[in-house]
Design a protein around this motif. Structure first.
Motif, short mmCIF file in Angstrom:
data_model
loop_
_atom_site.label_atom_id
_atom_site.label_comp_id
_atom_site.label_asym_id
_atom_site.label_seq_id
_atom_site.Cartn_x
_atom_site.Cartn_y
_atom_site.Cartn_z
N ASP A 133 0.83 -1.19 0.00
CA ASP A 133 0.00 0.00 0.00
C ASP A 133 0.86 1.24 0.00
OD1 ASP A 133 -2.23 -1.47 -0.09
OD2 ASP A 133 -2.92 -1.09 1.95
N VAL A 134 0.35 2.30 -0.61
CA VAL A 134 1.14 3.51 -0.85
C VAL A 134 1.69 4.13 0.41
CG1 VAL A 134 1.08 5.83 -1.83
CG2 VAL A 134 -0.27 4.01 -2.87
N HIS A 169 -2.68 6.71 6.53
CA HIS A 169 -3.80 6.14 5.78
C HIS A 169 -4.77 7.26 5.37
CE1 HIS A 169 -2.17 3.03 8.40
NE2 HIS A 169 -2.65 2.13 7.55
N ALA A 228 -6.02 12.72 0.74
CA ALA A 228 -4.97 12.52 -0.26
C ALA A 228 -4.92 13.69 -1.24
CB ALA A 228 -5.19 11.21 -1.01
N SER A 231 -3.84 6.57 -5.24
CA SER A 231 -4.04 5.78 -4.02
C SER A 231 -5.28 4.91 -4.12
CB SER A 231 -4.13 6.70 -2.80
OG SER A 231 -5.19 7.62 -2.93
N LYS A 272 -4.64 2.06 -6.80
CA LYS A 272 -3.72 1.07 -6.26
C LYS A 272 -4.39 0.22 -5.18
CE LYS A 272 0.82 0.43 -4.25
NZ LYS A 272 2.05 1.03 -3.74
N SER A 273 -5.16 0.87 -4.34
CA SER A 273 -5.88 0.14 -3.30
C SER A 273 -6.87 -0.84 -3.91
CB SER A 273 -6.62 1.13 -2.38
OG SER A 273 -7.38 0.46 -1.41
#
Length: 309
Positions: free
Chosen positions: A5-6, A126, A132, A206, A209-210
């Motif tokens: 995870d990022v 997170h 973000a 994000s 990717k998640s």
């Protein structure tokens, strides 16, 4: 949270090899700065031709003196590349690389380090989609404002319309002829371009990717997740912020003609119509998408190797 995870932040490792090494390994923000700088440098060198082509496409041929290079209006990336190679030379495609690297090393480093600081301090590693976006906007606004003089000189180098002998000479000439205003021209559209781009990019990145990590758990090690996420995030963010990029380029190339954002907006609308706000979209989208994807991919691999993640 998955290992890939990022924003998964682990405790940094330590070493007693040297005081400097110890300091680096105990400073997550410095690690992020170094990783971001290296990833930005690699991508800047590789994709500089796309940036130059984009700038040339956005420049106004009607504002230049007549010459064999500017008699016809060029409307495609392929035509522009062909014209540059034919009338100048292949290495012209890397014109402006020096200011680009000088700007990119501290710029990307500052962006990643400030982003890392805000993610860990205000979002516990997170961030939500909104967080973000806000973090990305804040980090890019900071780096864009600090490095605006290098952005101006980079744009002018790429345009081929200014005969600066080098980075230092260019900065000195701009200051002598235009003062501080010349070194900061186009700041507003630069921030309007970069801040939303980074905020949108970070949010899209994000989330994509998640989504990949959560839906492709068995194949995630075989999928270049950061690169794929970066490509899609870059395409979406580039489309939304392209008009601001056009305005930024024109203000920095023709400061004597455009004194504010409204002037250049009216000019683009009157001269080219709405499509004028999308000039140079293809090379910019390719560059920003590939550059950001590569930067994030390299950044994440480096952060793992130096103990940041």
């Amino acid at each position: 949270m998955a290992e890939n995870d990022v924003f998964h932040i682990a405790s940094p490792t330590s070493s007693s090899l040297s005081p400097i090494y110890d300091y680096v390994t105990e400073s997550p923000v410095l690690k992020a700065f170094l990783a971001g700088s290296l990833s930005g440098t690699c991508s800047a060198i590789l994709f500089q031709p796309l940036e130059l082509v984009k700038t040339r496409l956005q420049a106004d041929t009607d504002l230049r003196a007549s010459s064999p290079k500017t008699k016809a209006s060029i409307s495609s990336m392929i035509q522009m590349v062909s014209q540059i190679v034919r009338n100048e030379n292949l290495f012209t495609l890397w014109r402006g690389l020096s200011p680009s690297i000088v700007r990119c090393v501290p710029g990307v480093g500052l962006y990643f380090s400030s982003m890392h600081y805000m993610v860990t301090k205000y979002a516990d590693g997170h961030p939500s989609p909104v967080e973000a976006m806000l973090i990305g906007v804040s980090a890019r606004t900071l780096s864009a404002a600090v490095l605006i003089p290098l952005t101006v000189i980079k744009t002018r180098f790429e345009s081929g319309e200014y005969e600066y002998k080098g980075l230092k000479h260019g900065l000195r000439m701009i200051y002598q002829k235009e003062g501080i205003r010349g070194l900061s021209c186009g700041l507003l559209p630069t921030i309007v371009r970069d801040a939303p781009f980074s905020g949108l990019y970070l949010m899209f990145y994000s989330q994509i990717k998640s989504h990949i990590n959560s839906n492709c758990k068995n194949e995630v090690n075989q999928i270049p997740v950061p690169f794929i996420s970066g490509v899609f995030a870059g395409i979406l963010a580039s489309l939304i912020t392209q008009p601001a990029d056009v305005l930024k380029t024109k203000m920095q190339l023709y400061p004597e003609k455009f004194h504010n954002v409204l002037d250049v907006m009216l000019y683009v609308q009157k001269t080219y119509g709405l499509k004028g706000f999308m000039k140079g979209l293809v090379p910019r989208m390719l560059r920003r998408t590939l550059m950001a994807s590569m930067a994030w991919t390299v950044y994440e691999h480096i952060t793992v190797s130096i103990g940041l993640k």
